[in-house]
Design a protein around this motif. Structure first.
Motif, PDB file in Angstrom:
ATOM      1  N   VAL A  14      57.854  40.046  32.389  1.00 13.94           N
ATOM      2  CA  VAL A  14      57.623  40.177  30.946  1.00 13.94           C
ATOM      3  C   VAL A  14      57.170  41.588  30.609  1.00 13.94           C
ATOM      4  O   VAL A  14      57.587  42.168  29.596  1.00 13.94           O
ATOM      5  CB  VAL A  14      56.599  39.125  30.453  1.00 13.94           C
ATOM      6  CG1 VAL A  14      56.208  39.384  29.011  1.00 13.94           C
ATOM      7  CG2 VAL A  14      57.166  37.724  30.604  1.00 13.94           C
ATOM      8  N   LEU A  17      59.877  44.192  29.630  1.00 14.94           N
ATOM      9  CA  LEU A  17      60.712  44.064  28.435  1.00 14.94           C
ATOM     10  C   LEU A  17      60.498  45.198  27.434  1.00 14.94           C
ATOM     11  O   LEU A  17      61.454  45.853  27.035  1.00 14.94           O
ATOM     12  CB  LEU A  17      60.493  42.705  27.769  1.00 14.94           C
ATOM     13  CG  LEU A  17      60.958  41.504  28.586  1.00 14.94           C
ATOM     14  CD1 LEU A  17      60.535  40.200  27.920  1.00 14.94           C
ATOM     15  CD2 LEU A  17      62.467  41.536  28.788  1.00 14.94           C
ATOM     16  N   ALA A  18      59.271  45.429  26.997  1.00 13.00           N
ATOM     17  CA  ALA A  18      59.011  46.468  25.991  1.00 13.00           C
ATOM     18  C   ALA A  18      59.449  47.853  26.461  1.00 13.00           C
ATOM     19  O   ALA A  18      60.093  48.586  25.702  1.00 13.00           O
ATOM     20  CB  ALA A  18      57.546  46.464  25.579  1.00 13.00           C
ATOM     21  N   TYR A  23      63.095  45.711  22.741  1.00 13.61           N
ATOM     22  CA  TYR A  23      62.384  44.433  22.825  1.00 13.61           C
ATOM     23  C   TYR A  23      60.964  44.576  22.283  1.00 13.61           C
ATOM     24  O   TYR A  23      60.276  45.546  22.576  1.00 13.61           O
ATOM     25  CB  TYR A  23      62.256  43.952  24.271  1.00 13.61           C
ATOM     26  CG  TYR A  23      63.530  43.452  24.881  1.00 13.61           C
ATOM     27  CD1 TYR A  23      64.175  42.328  24.385  1.00 13.61           C
ATOM     28  CD2 TYR A  23      64.071  44.090  25.985  1.00 13.61           C
ATOM     29  CE1 TYR A  23      65.339  41.857  24.970  1.00 13.61           C
ATOM     30  CE2 TYR A  23      65.232  43.628  26.583  1.00 13.61           C
ATOM     31  CZ  TYR A  23      65.863  42.507  26.061  1.00 13.61           C
ATOM     32  OH  TYR A  23      67.012  42.047  26.643  1.00 13.61           O
ATOM     33  N   PRO A  25      58.019  41.905  22.632  1.00 13.09           N
ATOM     34  CA  PRO A  25      57.495  40.586  23.011  1.00 13.09           C
ATOM     35  C   PRO A  25      56.171  40.319  22.296  1.00 13.09           C
ATOM     36  O   PRO A  25      55.383  41.235  22.080  1.00 13.09           O
ATOM     37  CB  PRO A  25      57.287  40.701  24.519  1.00 13.09           C
ATOM     38  CG  PRO A  25      57.250  42.156  24.819  1.00 13.09           C
ATOM     39  CD  PRO A  25      57.887  42.890  23.684  1.00 13.09           C
ATOM     40  N   THR A  26      55.945  39.057  21.900  1.00 14.98           N
ATOM     41  CA  THR A  26      54.694  38.685  21.253  1.00 14.98           C
ATOM     42  C   THR A  26      54.174  37.375  21.840  1.00 14.98           C
ATOM     43  O   THR A  26      54.949  36.549  22.319  1.00 14.98           O
ATOM     44  CB  THR A  26      54.857  38.509  19.729  1.00 14.98           C
ATOM     45  OG1 THR A  26      55.824  37.502  19.480  1.00 14.98           O
ATOM     46  CG2 THR A  26      55.289  39.790  19.060  1.00 14.98           C
ATOM     47  N   LEU A  29      54.427  34.874  26.914  1.00 15.46           N
ATOM     48  CA  LEU A  29      55.764  34.709  27.470  1.00 15.46           C
ATOM     49  C   LEU A  29      55.670  34.774  28.992  1.00 15.46           C
ATOM     50  O   LEU A  29      54.835  35.492  29.535  1.00 15.46           O
ATOM     51  CB  LEU A  29      56.705  35.821  26.982  1.00 15.46           C
ATOM     52  CG  LEU A  29      56.961  35.908  25.483  1.00 15.46           C
ATOM     53  CD1 LEU A  29      57.819  37.124  25.166  1.00 15.46           C
ATOM     54  CD2 LEU A  29      57.622  34.645  24.971  1.00 15.46           C
ATOM     55  N   VAL A  44      63.396  33.910  29.847  1.00 11.24           N
ATOM     56  CA  VAL A  44      62.119  34.147  29.184  1.00 11.24           C
ATOM     57  C   VAL A  44      61.680  32.815  28.582  1.00 11.24           C
ATOM     58  O   VAL A  44      62.486  32.120  27.964  1.00 11.24           O
ATOM     59  CB  VAL A  44      62.259  35.202  28.066  1.00 11.24           C
ATOM     60  CG1 VAL A  44      60.945  35.381  27.324  1.00 11.24           C
ATOM     61  CG2 VAL A  44      62.744  36.520  28.622  1.00 11.24           C
ATOM     62  N   THR A  46      58.493  30.656  26.339  1.00 11.78           N
ATOM     63  CA  THR A  46      57.249  30.682  25.569  1.00 11.78           C
ATOM     64  C   THR A  46      56.199  29.840  26.279  1.00 11.78           C
ATOM     65  O   THR A  46      56.496  29.135  27.243  1.00 11.78           O
ATOM     66  CB  THR A  46      57.471  30.128  24.145  1.00 11.78           C
ATOM     67  OG1 THR A  46      57.903  28.766  24.232  1.00 11.78           O
ATOM     68  CG2 THR A  46      58.501  30.960  23.393  1.00 11.78           C
ATOM     69  N   ASP A  54      54.445  32.949  19.834  1.00 15.33           N
ATOM     70  CA  ASP A  54      55.218  33.277  21.037  1.00 15.33           C
ATOM     71  C   ASP A  54      56.672  33.571  20.670  1.00 15.33           C
ATOM     72  O   ASP A  54      57.322  32.767  19.988  1.00 15.33           O
ATOM     73  CB  ASP A  54      55.206  32.114  22.035  1.00 15.33           C
ATOM     74  CG  ASP A  54      53.831  31.842  22.618  1.00 15.33           C
ATOM     75  OD1 ASP A  54      52.904  32.625  22.354  1.00 15.33           O
ATOM     76  OD2 ASP A  54      53.703  30.846  23.349  1.00 15.33           O
ATOM     77  N   LEU A  56      60.240  36.686  21.112  1.00 13.59           N
ATOM     78  CA  LEU A  56      60.825  37.952  21.535  1.00 13.59           C
ATOM     79  C   LEU A  56      61.726  38.471  20.425  1.00 13.59           C
ATOM     80  O   LEU A  56      62.643  37.782  19.986  1.00 13.59           O
ATOM     81  CB  LEU A  56      61.635  37.737  22.820  1.00 13.59           C
ATOM     82  CG  LEU A  56      62.248  38.968  23.465  1.00 13.59           C
ATOM     83  CD1 LEU A  56      61.156  39.930  23.940  1.00 13.59           C
ATOM     84  CD2 LEU A  56      63.128  38.555  24.641  1.00 13.59           C
ATOM     85  N   THR A  57      61.445  39.692  19.954  1.00 19.56           N
ATOM     86  CA  THR A  57      62.293  40.347  18.964  1.00 19.56           C
ATOM     87  C   THR A  57      63.195  41.331  19.681  1.00 19.56           C
ATOM     88  O   THR A  57      62.746  42.056  20.569  1.00 19.56           O
ATOM     89  CB  THR A  57      61.434  41.096  17.925  1.00 19.56           C
ATOM     90  OG1 THR A  57      60.591  40.152  17.260  1.00 19.56           O
ATOM     91  CG2 THR A  57      62.290  41.816  16.901  1.00 19.56           C
TER      92      THR A  57
END
Length: 193
Positions: A14, A17-18, A23, A25-26, A29, A44, A46, A54, A56-57
């Motif tokens: 996880v 990802l950023a 990505y 992520p919030t 995850l 991935v 939640t 929870d 993922l953008t």
């Protein structure tokens, strides 16, 4: 048509990802076994409790026609749960939820009002492949079409938050009170223009 994004999430954590870019992520995850565990695939997922945080953008170039393809698996069926939303910046054009009957529902903007309900029942614990297309032809209202495992399940034309293009898809978390299913899994994501 061109491929804007693809990710199977294999070999990632996880925390990776950023830094990959695109990505956001919030919430909580984790990485879990994906659709093809015999190939060590990952997905991935939640957290284990339903919530609104929870998710993922995935940010992409703004497009008037965009298709999101992804495999999903639901870990719960007790409530209406958020699957994804198509957005232009902070404006939510539409959101897709799975209702308590297991059917997919299209809603306009951040509304909790159903504008179209699918016919296929998506059960808990099984993988489904979704394809969600937003199509603004340049005049009139955009159309959102949802396919499940290759077949059209829902299609609807609406104002969809007055958006005429999208620049991100949010998988999971919600602007509204609609929660994300506990242990909602996402795998094999692609985005096409």
């Amino acid at each position: 048509m061109s491929l804007l994004h693809f990710d199977g999430f294999d070999g990632l954590a996880v925390a990776d990802l950023a830094p990959l870019g695109g990505y956001i992520p919030t919430g909580t995850l984790t990485m879990v076994a994906g659709r093809f565990p015999s190939f060590n695939s990952q997905a991935v997922q939640t957290g284990g409790a339903a919530n609104t945080t929870d998710g993922l953008t995935v940010v992409h170039a703004a497009k008037a026609i965009v298709t999101y393809g992804l495999a999903v698996r639901f870990g719960g069926s007790a409530a209406t749960y958020r699957v994804l939303s198509g957005r232009n910046g902070a404006t939510e054009a539409f959101n897709l939820v799975r209702n308590t009957a297991g059917r997919l529902v299209i809603r306009s903007g951040t509304s909790a009002t159903d504008v179209a309900v699918g016919t296929q029942v998506l059960t808990t614990g099984q993988w489904y492949y979704l394809e969600v297309q937003f199509n603004y032809p340049g005049s009139g209202n955009p159309t959102v079409t949802v396919r499940v495992n290759g077949g059209v399940d829902i299609t609807n034309s609406s104002t969809f938050g007055s958006a005429v293009q999208l620049d991100r898809v949010v998988l999971g978390f919600s602007f509204s009170t609609v929660q994300v299913a506990p242990s909602f899994s996402i795998d094999d994501l692609y985005i096409l223009d």
